[in-house]
Design a protein around this motif. Structure first.
Motif, PDB file in Angstrom:
ATOM      1  N   ASP A 116      45.864  37.104  37.549  1.00  9.87           N
ATOM      2  CA  ASP A 116      46.357  38.460  37.766  1.00  9.87           C
ATOM      3  C   ASP A 116      46.281  38.923  39.213  1.00  9.87           C
TER       4      ASP A 116
ATOM      5  N   ASP B 154      43.600  48.572  40.460  1.00  8.73           N
ATOM      6  CA  ASP B 154      44.421  47.602  39.745  1.00  8.73           C
ATOM      7  C   ASP B 154      43.890  47.472  38.316  1.00  8.73           C
ATOM      8  N   LYS B 155      44.735  46.967  37.419  1.00 10.10           N
ATOM      9  CA  LYS B 155      44.312  46.737  36.039  1.00 10.10           C
ATOM     10  C   LYS B 155      43.189  45.697  36.014  1.00 10.10           C
TER      11      LYS B 155
ATOM     12  N   TYR C  45      36.954  39.597  31.770  1.00 13.29           N
ATOM     13  CA  TYR C  45      37.779  40.626  32.401  1.00 13.29           C
ATOM     14  C   TYR C  45      36.930  41.454  33.341  1.00 13.29           C
TER      15      TYR C  45
ATOM     16  N   GLN D 103      37.366  44.870  36.286  1.00 19.25           N
ATOM     17  CA  GLN D 103      38.162  45.880  36.994  1.00 19.25           C
ATOM     18  C   GLN D 103      37.224  46.723  37.833  1.00 19.25           C
TER      19      GLN D 103
END
Length: 127
Positions: free
Chosen positions: A21, A79-80, A124, A126
């Motif tokens: 990403d 950002d995501k 993940y 963020q």
């Protein structure tokens, strides 16, 4: 980090950490480690910090940070959440025949040519 149940014929392991990403058009390689002996099934805490003495014989090659060792998660603010793909490869060769200057693309080519099995964990992050 640890793993188990390697297939018969495993001669070494490799580990990669990749962020698909990252806003680069080609993702971002955070860590590339290979030539981990098949007798090893875990890496000690802080192994990716190349400023500390390594207790495991392995090669940590160049990442997209332009240096060796683990480069932590750092998505752009706002950002995501980015995916961080941790992959352990069981390889049918003792050594890949590369050194710490090998690019992630070259290591990836050699991994694909010599992989018996692989396992992936996605995390993940963020900011």
């Amino acid at each position: 980090m640890h793993w188990s149940d390697a297939p018969s014929g495993t001669k070494s392991f490799a580990i990669t950490v990749y962020d698909p990403d990252a806003p680069t058009g080609s993702g971002w390689w955070h860590w590339v480690v290979f030539n981990i002996p098949s007798s090893i099934n875990a890496l000690p805490t802080d192994f990716g910090n190349v400023s500390k003495s390594a207790t495991t014989a392995a090669i940590q090659s160049i990442t997209d940070y332009g240096k060796t060792g683990f480069g932590g998660a750092c998505p752009p603010k706002g950002d995501k959440a980015h995916r961080y793909i941790f992959t352990v490869y069981a390889l049918g060769v003792d050594k890949l025949g590369l050194d710490e200057k090998a690019s992630p693309a070259l290591v990836g080519f050699m991994l694909n040519a010599n992989t018996l099995a692989k396992a992936t964990l996605v995390s993940y992050y963020q900011r």
